[in-house]
Design an enzyme around this catalytic site. Structure first.
Site, PDB file in Angstrom:
ATOM      1  N   LYS A  20      -1.178  -7.094  -9.381  1.00 15.79           N
ATOM      2  CA  LYS A  20      -2.140  -7.147  -8.277  1.00 15.79           C
ATOM      3  C   LYS A  20      -1.721  -6.085  -7.259  1.00 15.79           C
ATOM      4  O   LYS A  20      -0.822  -6.294  -6.452  1.00 15.79           O
ATOM      5  CB  LYS A  20      -2.111  -8.547  -7.655  1.00 15.79           C
ATOM      6  CG  LYS A  20      -3.358  -9.017  -6.969  1.00 15.79           C
ATOM      7  CD  LYS A  20      -3.842  -8.206  -5.805  1.00 15.79           C
ATOM      8  CE  LYS A  20      -3.072  -8.348  -4.534  1.00 15.79           C
ATOM      9  NZ  LYS A  20      -3.440  -7.343  -3.504  1.00 15.79           N
ATOM     10  N   GLU A  75       9.491  -3.973  12.819  1.00 17.42           N
ATOM     11  CA  GLU A  75       9.177  -2.830  11.954  1.00 17.42           C
ATOM     12  C   GLU A  75       7.857  -2.224  12.430  1.00 17.42           C
ATOM     13  O   GLU A  75       6.830  -2.902  12.441  1.00 17.42           O
ATOM     14  CB  GLU A  75       9.037  -3.304  10.503  1.00 17.42           C
ATOM     15  CG  GLU A  75       8.759  -2.171   9.539  1.00 17.42           C
ATOM     16  CD  GLU A  75       8.548  -2.656   8.110  1.00 17.42           C
ATOM     17  OE1 GLU A  75       7.852  -3.672   7.911  1.00 17.42           O
ATOM     18  OE2 GLU A  75       9.093  -2.013   7.192  1.00 17.42           O
ATOM     19  N   GLU A  78      -5.006  -3.688  -2.020  1.00 17.91           N
ATOM     20  CA  GLU A  78      -6.455  -3.423  -1.995  1.00 17.91           C
ATOM     21  C   GLU A  78      -6.780  -2.175  -1.166  1.00 17.91           C
ATOM     22  O   GLU A  78      -7.932  -1.758  -1.110  1.00 17.91           O
ATOM     23  CB  GLU A  78      -7.210  -4.655  -1.483  1.00 17.91           C
ATOM     24  CG  GLU A  78      -6.863  -5.112  -0.067  1.00 17.91           C
ATOM     25  CD  GLU A  78      -5.608  -5.987   0.029  1.00 17.91           C
ATOM     26  OE1 GLU A  78      -4.663  -5.792  -0.770  1.00 17.91           O
ATOM     27  OE2 GLU A  78      -5.557  -6.843   0.937  1.00 17.91           O
ATOM     28  N   CYS A  82       9.582   1.901   3.338  1.00 19.56           N
ATOM     29  CA  CYS A  82      10.495   0.810   3.675  1.00 19.56           C
ATOM     30  C   CYS A  82      11.911   1.334   3.850  1.00 19.56           C
ATOM     31  O   CYS A  82      12.773   0.626   4.358  1.00 19.56           O
ATOM     32  CB  CYS A  82      10.474  -0.248   2.591  1.00 19.56           C
ATOM     33  SG  CYS A  82      11.101   0.388   1.052  1.00 19.56           S
ATOM     34  N   PHE A 111       0.810  -1.225   0.000  1.00 19.41           N
ATOM     35  CA  PHE A 111       0.000   0.000   0.000  1.00 19.41           C
ATOM     36  C   PHE A 111       0.836   1.264   0.000  1.00 19.41           C
ATOM     37  O   PHE A 111       0.362   2.322  -0.391  1.00 19.41           O
ATOM     38  CB  PHE A 111      -0.935   0.012   1.229  1.00 19.41           C
ATOM     39  CG  PHE A 111      -0.248   0.416   2.502  1.00 19.41           C
ATOM     40  CD1 PHE A 111      -0.053   1.757   2.810  1.00 19.41           C
ATOM     41  CD2 PHE A 111       0.237  -0.530   3.400  1.00 19.41           C
ATOM     42  CE1 PHE A 111       0.608   2.135   3.973  1.00 19.41           C
ATOM     43  CE2 PHE A 111       0.896  -0.157   4.557  1.00 19.41           C
ATOM     44  CZ  PHE A 111       1.082   1.181   4.842  1.00 19.41           C
ATOM     45  N   SER A 139       5.487  -6.930   3.173  1.00 23.16           N
ATOM     46  CA  SER A 139       6.071  -7.261   4.473  1.00 23.16           C
ATOM     47  C   SER A 139       6.862  -8.579   4.384  1.00 23.16           C
ATOM     48  O   SER A 139       6.615  -9.412   3.503  1.00 23.16           O
ATOM     49  CB  SER A 139       4.956  -7.385   5.513  1.00 23.16           C
ATOM     50  OG  SER A 139       4.050  -8.383   5.104  1.00 23.16           O
TER      51      SER A 139
HETATM   52  P1  NAD Z   1       1.637  -6.672   2.921  1.00 23.76           P
HETATM   53  O1  NAD Z   1       2.713  -7.690   2.941  1.00 23.76           O
HETATM   54  O2  NAD Z   1       0.558  -6.753   3.933  1.00 23.76           O
HETATM   55  O3  NAD Z   1       0.904  -6.669   1.486  1.00 23.76           O
HETATM   56  C1  NAD Z   1       1.619  -6.614   0.287  1.00 23.76           C
HETATM   57  C2  NAD Z   1       0.808  -7.291  -0.814  1.00 23.76           C
HETATM   58  O4  NAD Z   1       0.626  -8.659  -0.477  1.00 23.76           O
HETATM   59  C3  NAD Z   1      -0.589  -6.704  -1.008  1.00 23.76           C
HETATM   60  O5  NAD Z   1      -0.862  -6.624  -2.390  1.00 23.76           O
HETATM   61  C4  NAD Z   1      -1.512  -7.700  -0.308  1.00 23.76           C
HETATM   62  O6  NAD Z   1      -2.776  -7.781  -0.892  1.00 23.76           O
HETATM   63  C5  NAD Z   1      -0.771  -9.009  -0.482  1.00 23.76           C
HETATM   64  N1  NAD Z   1      -0.995  -9.920   0.647  1.00 23.76           N
HETATM   65  C6  NAD Z   1      -1.223  -9.590   1.951  1.00 23.76           C
HETATM   66  N2  NAD Z   1      -1.388 -10.693   2.697  1.00 23.76           N
HETATM   67  C7  NAD Z   1      -1.258 -11.759   1.869  1.00 23.76           C
HETATM   68  C8  NAD Z   1      -1.319 -13.162   2.057  1.00 23.76           C
HETATM   69  N3  NAD Z   1      -1.522 -13.699   3.258  1.00 23.76           N
HETATM   70  N4  NAD Z   1      -1.133 -13.964   1.000  1.00 23.76           N
HETATM   71  C9  NAD Z   1      -0.901 -13.439  -0.222  1.00 23.76           C
HETATM   72  N5  NAD Z   1      -0.843 -12.102  -0.465  1.00 23.76           N
HETATM   73  C10 NAD Z   1      -1.008 -11.260   0.561  1.00 23.76           C
HETATM   74  O7  NAD Z   1       2.378  -5.249   2.988  1.00 23.76           O
HETATM   75  P2  NAD Z   1       1.731  -3.808   3.127  1.00 23.76           P
HETATM   76  O8  NAD Z   1       1.226  -3.635   4.528  1.00 23.76           O
HETATM   77  O9  NAD Z   1       0.825  -3.517   1.994  1.00 23.76           O
HETATM   78  O10 NAD Z   1       3.042  -2.896   2.913  1.00 23.76           O
HETATM   79  C11 NAD Z   1       3.919  -2.551   3.947  1.00 23.76           C
HETATM   80  C12 NAD Z   1       5.126  -3.466   3.981  1.00 23.76           C
HETATM   81  O11 NAD Z   1       5.802  -3.438   2.737  1.00 23.76           O
HETATM   82  C13 NAD Z   1       6.164  -3.020   5.008  1.00 23.76           C
HETATM   83  O12 NAD Z   1       6.654  -4.162   5.661  1.00 23.76           O
HETATM   84  C14 NAD Z   1       7.256  -2.392   4.164  1.00 23.76           C
HETATM   85  O13 NAD Z   1       8.551  -2.392   4.726  1.00 23.76           O
HETATM   86  C15 NAD Z   1       7.190  -3.236   2.946  1.00 23.76           C
HETATM   87  N6  NAD Z   1       7.798  -2.564   1.800  1.00 23.76           N
HETATM   88  C16 NAD Z   1       9.036  -2.995   1.413  1.00 23.76           C
HETATM   89  C17 NAD Z   1       9.675  -2.370   0.365  1.00 23.76           C
HETATM   90  C18 NAD Z   1      11.020  -2.820  -0.091  1.00 23.76           C
HETATM   91  O14 NAD Z   1      11.453  -2.374  -1.131  1.00 23.76           O
HETATM   92  N7  NAD Z   1      11.708  -3.687   0.631  1.00 23.76           N
HETATM   93  C19 NAD Z   1       9.045  -1.300  -0.308  1.00 23.76           C
HETATM   94  C20 NAD Z   1       7.776  -0.903   0.120  1.00 23.76           C
HETATM   95  C21 NAD Z   1       7.164  -1.549   1.186  1.00 23.76           C
END
Ligand code: NAD
Length: 500
Positions: free
Chosen positions: A173, A385, A176, A281, A149, A226
């Site tokens: 994808k 985090e 959401e 991040c 997000f 994450s």
């Molecule tokens: P998230 O992991 O909750 O979601 C990321 C994506 O995965 C979304 O599209 C979500 O719909 C999908 N997803 C969530 N749960 C899932 C599951 N159980 N099975 C399959 N798909 C699933 O992350 P978020 O809260 O949207 O974003 C924040 C996180 O992203 C933080 O941890 C941040 O550090 C990380 N991030 C990392 C970088 C990087 O370059 N390392 C960059 C941006 C964000």
């Protein structure tokens, strides 16, 4: 309420799914949109569109693909303000920050415009007498992207411009929580001349993601989010025979040496810790100060800067605030719970953002800038985090203690050192176990023509996002070794070929 569907075969389509997600305006807490959470069958429809578009698209010349990227870049620039507003409405970050995110994304499109050059491959004349060797960098096929997000435009733009320019087709994808901007971007790609089906957007959650991970037609998966989900994506995608790059979470440290230029260190730390409400991040969430004098001076300056910080809605104010709300009510509660745990575990809470509210936006998801001193490595606020506007100060006595601390952390996304001593900076760059390092730069996000990615549990898979790694990830290398006989037949050889 408006319901956002999918983008398949060059147009927006509705969904049969009974599941919908709710998108909120984080500044007011009001729902603004419904988004479909697509079924497995709908996700398969998007994959089919990408599969059918693949033969024609992969047969276009890199030059023609680059020309579409040039038009796409121009359209992104023309629509920058509109796109930035969509980001702010759904994510909450302030408008100038949303514009900045788009600019960093457009830079990847600029990089992808150079694809004829990037796909030239390698060539060796006369690897043996009269024998040449060269590489072909060919598309991998249907690729999928799954994004978080916090950068609803920039992170998808890390992925698909390079994938498409390399001749692949794509199913994206998005998160959401803030899906609208990507739908607009998909429309602009079509306007730029991208053939239908080459780029598709499927809105959804785990069901869509799992379909992408298991469908044998998907060859490559790019993920950012994450760490637990990144690890799951990596393991599941690899178990299904796909190439996977999965970038995860972070805990980024800024090492402040006693000889750091004080004003520079403080202003860098303010933006890096509290910009985008800490939901980056690459945000700095830990300041490691060498010596009590360094820590005392830094804390005094940070406290005074926090006192003059403006926090409010990202849109609508005459004077733009420095920081907006968090993404959701649940996330704001989670961040407050982390602050509780820091207090319980004995850290000194110097500035408390837990009860912070914005006038006329009492239901917005605001948490005020928060500052902890005396944070110790065993505490949850140090280990995990938080992804919010919470800065922890850790005091150490020596440079080596600071380096050991950073190297011992499970995450290794970004870090920086503030110093005026070239030797300390040089040592730091060489010995720190982190993927992206800044020297007097707080958020060292590599440019589009370099690659983005951390170390340790901040990344799964060997190839990072964009730059040369991006091109390698989205292409299969084939190496040809060729001899053209100059008359007369070459006799057969039954021993292992070696070049003469
Ligand atoms: P998230 O992991 O909750 O979601 C990321 C994506 O995965 C979304 O599209 C979500 O719909 C999908 N997803 C969530 N749960 C899932 C599951 N159980 N099975 C399959 N798909 C699933 O992350 P978020 O809260 O949207 O974003 C924040 C996180 O992203 C933080 O941890 C941040 O550090 C990380 N991030 C990392 C970088 C990087 O370059 N390392 C960059 C941006 C964000």
């Amino acid at each position: 309420m408006k319901r956002l569907g999918n983008y398949i075969n060059g147009k927006q389509v509705t969904s049969e799914s009974r599941n919908v997600g709710q998108v909120f305006d984080p500044a007011t807490g009001e729902p603004s949109l419904e988004v479909v959470l697509s079924t497995a069958e709908e996700t398969e429809t998007a994959i089919t569109a990408a599969e059918q578009a693949l033969p024609a698209w992969s047969a276009t010349t890199p030059l023609n693909r680059a020309r579409i990227m040039f038009r796409f870049k121009a359209l992104l620039e023309q629509n920058l303000d509109h796109l930035a507003r969509l980001i702010t409405q759904e994510h909450g970050k302030v408008l100038s920050d949303a514009r900045g995110e788009l600019t960093r994304g457009i830079e990847v499109v600029e990089f992808a415009c150079g694809i004829p050059h990037l796909l030239k491959g390698e060539h060796s004349l006369n690897v043996g007498r009269g024998v040449d060797s060269f590489s072909l960098m060919q598309p991998v096929g249907v690729c999928a992207g799954i994004s978080p997000f916090n950068f609803p435009a920039m992170v998808p733009l890390w992925m698909f411009p390079i994938a498409l320019a390399c001749g692949n087709t794509f199913v994206m994808k998005p998160s959401e929580k803030d899906p609208s901007v990507l739908m607009e971007i998909a429309r602009l790609l079509s306007e730029a001349g991208l053939p239908d089906g080459v780029f598709n957007v499927i809105n959804g959650n785990k069901e869509s993601v799992d379909t992408l991970l298991h469908d044998p037609r998907v060859q490559a998966v790019s993920f950012v989010g994450s760490t637990p989900i990144a690890e799951y994506i990596y393991k599941t995608g690899c178990a299904n025979g796909k190439r996977v790059q999965a970038l995860g979470g972070a805990k980024n440290h800024m090492l402040v040496m006693p000889d750091a230029q004080p004003e520079q260190a403080v202003s860098a730390l303010m933006g890096a810790a509290y910009g985008s409400a800490g939901e980056r991040c690459m945000a700095i969430s830990v300041a490691v100060c060498v010596g009590d004098q360094t820590a005392d001076a830094l804390i005094k300056a940070i406290k005074s800067e926090i006192a003059s910080m403006r926090v409010g809605p990202g849109l609508g104010a005459d004077e733009e605030p420095d920081m907006g709300p968090l993404i959701s009510k649940e996330h704001a509660q989670k961040v407050r719970a982390y602050i509780d745990s820091g207090v319980e575990e004995g850290a000194s809470l110097l500035v408390d953002g837990r009860t912070f509210t914005v006038e006329q936006h009492e239901k917005g998801y605001f948490v005020g800038p928060t500052l902890f001193d005396d944070v110790k490595p065993g505490m949850r606020i140090y280990q995990e985090e938080i992804f919010g506007p919470v800065l922890s100060v850790v005091r150490v006595e020596t440079y080596q203690e600071a380096v050991d601390l950073i190297n011992a952390h499970e995450y290794g996304n970004g870090t920086s050192i503030f110093t005026q001593n070239g030797e300390s900076a040089r040592q730091f760059c060489e010995h720190i176990q982190v993927g992206m390092v800044g020297v007097n730069i707080p958020i060292p996000v590599p440019m589009a023509f370099h690659s983005f990615g951390g170390w340790k549990r901040s990344v799964f898979g060997p190839l990072n996002m964009h730059g040369n790694d991006g091109v390698r990830f989205y292409t299969k290398m084939k190496t040809v070794t060729a001899r053209w006989p100059k008359g007369g037949l070459v006799s057969s050889s039954f021993s292992m070929p070696t070049m003469k």
